[in-house]
Design a protein around this motif. Structure first.
Motif, mmCIF file in Angstrom:
data_model
loop_
_atom_site.group_PDB
_atom_site.id
_atom_site.type_symbol
_atom_site.label_atom_id
_atom_site.label_comp_id
_atom_site.label_asym_id
_atom_site.label_seq_id
_atom_site.Cartn_x
_atom_site.Cartn_y
_atom_site.Cartn_z
ATOM 1 N N GLN A 188 3.977 -1.001 3.586
ATOM 2 C CA GLN A 188 4.231 0.249 2.884
ATOM 3 C C GLN A 188 5.735 0.395 2.729
ATOM 4 O OE1 GLN A 188 2.763 3.778 4.843
ATOM 5 N NE2 GLN A 188 3.820 5.140 3.439
ATOM 6 N N THR A 193 8.374 4.820 -3.656
ATOM 7 C CA THR A 193 6.924 4.959 -3.646
ATOM 8 C C THR A 193 6.306 3.692 -4.234
ATOM 9 O OG1 THR A 193 6.781 5.912 -5.861
ATOM 10 C CG2 THR A 193 7.113 7.456 -4.011
ATOM 11 N N LYS A 220 9.301 2.092 2.297
ATOM 12 C CA LYS A 220 9.810 3.388 2.755
ATOM 13 C C LYS A 220 10.835 3.978 1.795
ATOM 14 C CE LYS A 220 11.374 2.585 6.900
ATOM 15 N NZ LYS A 220 11.723 2.514 8.310
ATOM 16 N N THR A 249 0.829 -1.194 0.000
ATOM 17 C CA THR A 249 0.000 0.000 0.000
ATOM 18 C C THR A 249 0.869 1.251 0.000
ATOM 19 O OG1 THR A 249 -1.731 1.205 1.201
ATOM 20 C CG2 THR A 249 -0.159 -0.021 2.540
ATOM 21 N N ASP A 250 0.274 2.375 -0.331
ATOM 22 C CA ASP A 250 1.001 3.639 -0.264
ATOM 23 C C ASP A 250 0.745 4.369 1.047
ATOM 24 O OD1 ASP A 250 -1.620 4.398 -0.724
ATOM 25 O OD2 ASP A 250 -1.121 5.943 -2.186
ATOM 26 N N ASP A 251 -0.170 3.846 1.891
ATOM 27 C CA ASP A 251 -0.471 4.494 3.167
ATOM 28 C C ASP A 251 -0.928 3.436 4.177
ATOM 29 O OD1 ASP A 251 -1.462 5.990 5.338
ATOM 30 O OD2 ASP A 251 -2.140 7.607 4.023
ATOM 31 N N ASP A 282 -1.011 3.478 7.494
ATOM 32 C CA ASP A 282 -1.864 3.965 8.586
ATOM 33 C C ASP A 282 -3.311 4.120 8.146
ATOM 34 O OD1 ASP A 282 0.306 4.119 10.426
ATOM 35 O OD2 ASP A 282 0.903 6.022 9.533
ATOM 36 N N ARG A 283 -3.505 4.684 6.960
ATOM 37 C CA ARG A 283 -4.864 4.863 6.421
ATOM 38 C C ARG A 283 -5.564 3.517 6.268
ATOM 39 N NH1 ARG A 283 -4.206 6.118 0.628
ATOM 40 N NH2 ARG A 283 -3.957 3.856 0.605
ATOM 41 N N ASP A 284 -4.861 2.557 5.658
ATOM 42 C CA ASP A 284 -5.487 1.269 5.380
ATOM 43 C C ASP A 284 -5.703 0.449 6.644
ATOM 44 O OD1 ASP A 284 -5.634 2.035 2.754
ATOM 45 O OD2 ASP A 284 -3.879 0.892 2.133
#
Length: 140
Positions: free
Chosen positions: A122, A127, A124, A68-70, A72-74
């Motif tokens: 994710q 991207t 680091k 994922t790219d985020d 925390d969001r997911d």
């Protein structure tokens, strides 16, 4: 070798209907098809076949990885849907609130409805788009 091929992740389910509810309720996905003895999902550009087996949930290692790219969001979205993330305290791997911060990525693990372990990671150092481009270049 494999110039004309496609990779499919395969996850066992002891109760296929329950697994389909999990995929629908947790990821918002319905099967792209329901042949080959199971339900096929498309997630992140990859294919996952969930099929019925008495051996579901017996693998104690990661069975499926989602990048994922985020993170925390997911993780927040999955927690809202009732997902509980694993906590580990192993040599070289310790999570805090379900998250491990490693050299090249942050990650977390959770179980699907059948006991299969799914990782969410994710990167680091690159991207998500850069990771996709690197994969495309490697397979060209």
């Amino acid at each position: 070798m494999f110039e004309n091929s496609m990779v499919t992740a395969v996850l066992a389910a002891s109760d296929l209907e329950r697994a389909q509810r999990f995929w629908h309720d947790t990821f918002g996905l319905d099967p792209a098809s329901t042949d080959m003895g199971g339900a096929t999902y498309v997630i992140g550009g990859g294919v996952v076949l969930v099929y019925e087996s008495e051996f579901a949930g017996t693998n104690k290692a990661t069975a499926l990885g989602i990048m994922t790219d985020d993170l925390d969001r997911d993780m927040a979205a999955l927690r809202e849907k009732g997902v509980v993330f694993h906590d580990y305290d192993l040599p070289g791997l310790k999570t805090e609130d379900g998250v491990v911060d490693m050299e090249g990525e942050r990650g977390a693990w959770f179980d699907d409805s059948e006991g299969n372990i799914i990782s969410l990671a994710q990167p680091k150092s690159v991207t998500l788009e850069q990771a996709r481009q690197m994969l495309a270049a490697a397979s060209a």
